[in-house]
Structures are given as C-alpha cells and as structure tokens.
Design a protein around this motif. Structure first.
Motif, PDB file in Angstrom:
ATOM      1  N   GLN A   1     -15.319  10.015  -9.752  1.00 57.37           N
ATOM      2  CA  GLN A   1     -14.437  10.805  -8.900  1.00 57.37           C
ATOM      3  C   GLN A   1     -13.178  10.002  -8.587  1.00 57.37           C
ATOM      4  N   VAL A   2     -12.035  10.580  -8.894  1.00 53.49           N
ATOM      5  CA  VAL A   2     -10.768   9.903  -8.669  1.00 53.49           C
ATOM      6  C   VAL A   2     -10.358  10.042  -7.207  1.00 53.49           C
ATOM      7  N   GLN A   3      -9.973   8.921  -6.621  1.00 58.14           N
ATOM      8  CA  GLN A   3      -9.457   8.941  -5.252  1.00 58.14           C
ATOM      9  C   GLN A   3      -8.183   8.117  -5.176  1.00 58.14           C
ATOM     10  N   LEU A   4      -7.187   8.679  -4.507  1.00 58.55           N
ATOM     11  CA  LEU A   4      -5.970   7.966  -4.194  1.00 58.55           C
ATOM     12  C   LEU A   4      -5.822   8.015  -2.679  1.00 58.55           C
ATOM     13  N   VAL A   5      -5.755   6.853  -2.060  1.00 54.94           N
ATOM     14  CA  VAL A   5      -5.696   6.793  -0.599  1.00 54.94           C
ATOM     15  C   VAL A   5      -4.425   6.074  -0.179  1.00 54.94           C
ATOM     16  N   GLU A   6      -3.526   6.836   0.447  1.00 59.83           N
ATOM     17  CA  GLU A   6      -2.272   6.260   0.936  1.00 59.83           C
ATOM     18  C   GLU A   6      -2.450   5.702   2.343  1.00 59.83           C
ATOM     19  N   SER A   7      -1.658   4.699   2.647  1.00 62.78           N
ATOM     20  CA  SER A   7      -1.644   4.129   3.987  1.00 62.78           C
ATOM     21  C   SER A   7      -0.290   3.489   4.238  1.00 62.78           C
ATOM     22  N   GLY A   8      -0.040   3.158   5.506  1.00 61.71           N
ATOM     23  CA  GLY A   8       1.179   2.445   5.838  1.00 61.71           C
ATOM     24  C   GLY A   8       2.261   3.279   6.491  1.00 61.71           C
ATOM     25  N   GLY A   9       2.046   4.586   6.590  1.00 58.92           N
ATOM     26  CA  GLY A   9       3.047   5.421   7.235  1.00 58.92           C
ATOM     27  C   GLY A   9       3.056   5.218   8.736  1.00 58.92           C
ATOM     28  N   GLY A  10       4.035   5.850   9.378  1.00 57.40           N
ATOM     29  CA  GLY A  10       4.113   5.737  10.828  1.00 57.40           C
ATOM     30  C   GLY A  10       5.452   6.170  11.349  1.00 57.40           C
ATOM     31  N   LEU A  11       5.676   5.887  12.616  1.00 57.53           N
ATOM     32  CA  LEU A  11       6.929   6.203  13.287  1.00 57.53           C
ATOM     33  C   LEU A  11       7.795   4.943  13.302  1.00 57.53           C
ATOM     34  N   VAL A  12       9.015   5.077  12.829  1.00 56.49           N
ATOM     35  CA  VAL A  12       9.901   3.919  12.757  1.00 56.49           C
ATOM     36  C   VAL A  12      11.307   4.354  13.152  1.00 56.49           C
ATOM     37  N   GLN A  13      12.048   3.451  13.724  1.00 57.12           N
ATOM     38  CA  GLN A  13      13.421   3.750  14.119  1.00 57.12           C
ATOM     39  C   GLN A  13      14.353   3.718  12.913  1.00 57.12           C
ATOM     40  N   PRO A  14      15.453   4.427  12.979  1.00 54.84           N
ATOM     41  CA  PRO A  14      16.439   4.351  11.893  1.00 54.84           C
ATOM     42  C   PRO A  14      16.831   2.904  11.623  1.00 54.84           C
ATOM     43  N   GLY A  15      16.926   2.589  10.335  1.00 56.87           N
ATOM     44  CA  GLY A  15      17.236   1.228   9.931  1.00 56.87           C
ATOM     45  C   GLY A  15      16.019   0.355   9.732  1.00 56.87           C
ATOM     46  N   GLY A  16      14.875   0.858  10.122  1.00 56.79           N
ATOM     47  CA  GLY A  16      13.650   0.087  10.011  1.00 56.79           C
ATOM     48  C   GLY A  16      13.055   0.114   8.614  1.00 56.79           C
ATOM     49  N   SER A  17      11.891  -0.522   8.484  1.00 55.17           N
ATOM     50  CA  SER A  17      11.222  -0.648   7.190  1.00 55.17           C
ATOM     51  C   SER A  17       9.736  -0.330   7.322  1.00 55.17           C
ATOM     52  N   LEU A  18       9.183   0.099   6.213  1.00 53.94           N
ATOM     53  CA  LEU A  18       7.747   0.307   6.105  1.00 53.94           C
ATOM     54  C   LEU A  18       7.314  -0.064   4.698  1.00 53.94           C
ATOM     55  N   ARG A  19       6.046  -0.375   4.558  1.00 48.40           N
ATOM     56  CA  ARG A  19       5.466  -0.592   3.238  1.00 48.40           C
ATOM     57  C   ARG A  19       4.274   0.335   3.089  1.00 48.40           C
ATOM     58  N   LEU A  20       4.411   1.264   2.164  1.00 48.04           N
ATOM     59  CA  LEU A  20       3.325   2.190   1.894  1.00 48.04           C
ATOM     60  C   LEU A  20       2.453   1.622   0.780  1.00 48.04           C
ATOM     61  N   SER A  21       1.159   1.883   0.888  1.00 49.81           N
ATOM     62  CA  SER A  21       0.208   1.472  -0.141  1.00 49.81           C
ATOM     63  C   SER A  21      -0.585   2.682  -0.615  1.00 49.81           C
ATOM     64  N   CYS A  22      -0.980   2.633  -1.862  1.00 52.50           N
ATOM     65  CA  CYS A  22      -1.837   3.679  -2.424  1.00 52.50           C
ATOM     66  C   CYS A  22      -2.916   2.989  -3.244  1.00 52.50           C
ATOM     67  N   ALA A  23      -4.130   3.055  -2.755  1.00 52.47           N
ATOM     68  CA  ALA A  23      -5.256   2.431  -3.436  1.00 52.47           C
ATOM     69  C   ALA A  23      -5.978   3.473  -4.285  1.00 52.47           C
ATOM     70  N   ALA A  24      -6.161   3.148  -5.545  1.00 48.00           N
ATOM     71  CA  ALA A  24      -6.787   4.081  -6.479  1.00 48.00           C
ATOM     72  C   ALA A  24      -8.195   3.628  -6.827  1.00 48.00           C
ATOM     73  N   SER A  25      -9.063   4.598  -7.029  1.00 42.70           N
ATOM     74  CA  SER A  25     -10.416   4.328  -7.495  1.00 42.70           C
ATOM     75  C   SER A  25     -10.850   5.464  -8.408  1.00 42.70           C
ATOM     76  N   GLY A  26     -11.774   5.147  -9.295  1.00 41.34           N
ATOM     77  CA  GLY A  26     -12.286   6.175 -10.201  1.00 41.34           C
ATOM     78  C   GLY A  26     -11.441   6.419 -11.432  1.00 41.34           C
ATOM     79  N   ILE A  27     -10.389   5.622 -11.612  1.00 45.62           N
ATOM     80  CA  ILE A  27      -9.554   5.755 -12.815  1.00 45.62           C
ATOM     81  C   ILE A  27      -9.279   4.370 -13.380  1.00 45.62           C
ATOM     82  N   ASN A  28      -8.864   4.331 -14.637  1.00 43.73           N
ATOM     83  CA  ASN A  28      -8.414   3.092 -15.239  1.00 43.73           C
ATOM     84  C   ASN A  28      -6.966   2.905 -14.808  1.00 43.73           C
ATOM     85  N   PHE A  29      -6.787   2.228 -13.704  1.00 43.41           N
ATOM     86  CA  PHE A  29      -5.473   2.151 -13.063  1.00 43.41           C
ATOM     87  C   PHE A  29      -4.412   1.567 -13.989  1.00 43.41           C
ATOM     88  N   SER A  30      -4.788   0.606 -14.798  1.00 48.96           N
ATOM     89  CA  SER A  30      -3.790  -0.109 -15.607  1.00 48.96           C
ATOM     90  C   SER A  30      -3.136   0.780 -16.662  1.00 48.96           C
TER      91      SER A  30
END
Length: 119
Positions: A1-30
């Motif tokens: 079963q393929v799963q993609l799970v995003e994380s890292g979002g949120g509330l940020v002020q203009p000019g700010g930064s975030l780093r989003l991640s997406c972890a995959a499982s169940g697939i040959n990611f490469s």
C-alpha cells in the motif's frame, strides 16, 4: 500500500520560512519522480515544483528563487524549502509520486499539509 505523508506546514508570517517533508512508503522511491503541488481556496491545484529520479528540478514561475525541492532516497523523503513566504502562498500543499513504466504511469498523492501565511 502506497502512502505519502506530508508534514511541516503551519502558520507563518510574511517573509518567513518553512520546510515541508513528504515521507513515502510502499513504493520504490528511487525510481519515482516527485512533486509538490498546492491548492488555494477556490482555486485549481497547481504545480509548485518537481524533481526527477535524476534530480532535475522544475519550478512554477511564481516560486522560482524562493522555493527549493530536494530528495533523500535513503530516507524515502522529498522536501520543499519555502522562503520569503507571501500571503498568496497560502494553500494546502500536496506531495505527488509519479511512477512511470513502459506501459503506464501511476500517480500517488498525499493528504496535504496546510500552509497559512498571515500577519
């Protein structure tokens, strides 16, 4: 079963930064081309950035110079570094995995992570 799970979002002020991640499982990611898309309220889902298996990247004009996509095949994870955030970047950000075979292409989507840019 393929799963993609995003994380890292949120509330940020203009000019700010975030780093989003997406972890995959169940697939040959490469061997999967990976991408980030976003959908703002009342708008169509749009491409933000993609990265191929060979690490070639592509960006929407609206995010060039501010966003950076990368991947770590050892961790089955794709990242989106987003800097200099603007209110118009507010959206749900989705991760997509594209698996190309000679006979078909299959796309898998995550559930999304909310990014809100507001003062």
């Amino acid at each position: 079963q393929v799963q993609l799970v995003e994380s890292g979002g949120g509330l940020v002020q203009p000019g700010g930064s975030l780093r989003l991640s997406c972890a995959a499982s169940g697939i040959n990611f490469s061997i999967a081309n990976m991408g980030w898309y976003r959908q703002a309220p009342g708008k169509e889902r749009e491409l933000v950035a993609t990265i191929t298996t060979g690490r070639t990247t592509n960006y929407a004009d609206s995010v060039k110079g501010r966003f950076a996509i990368s991947r770590d095949n050892a961790k089955n994870t794709v990242y989106l570094q987003i800097n200099s955030l603007k209110p118009e970047d507010t959206a749900v950000y989705y991760c997509k995995a594209e698996l190309r075979r000679w006979y078909s292409t299959t796309n898998y989507w995550g559930q999304g992570t909310q990014v809100t840019v507001s003062s």
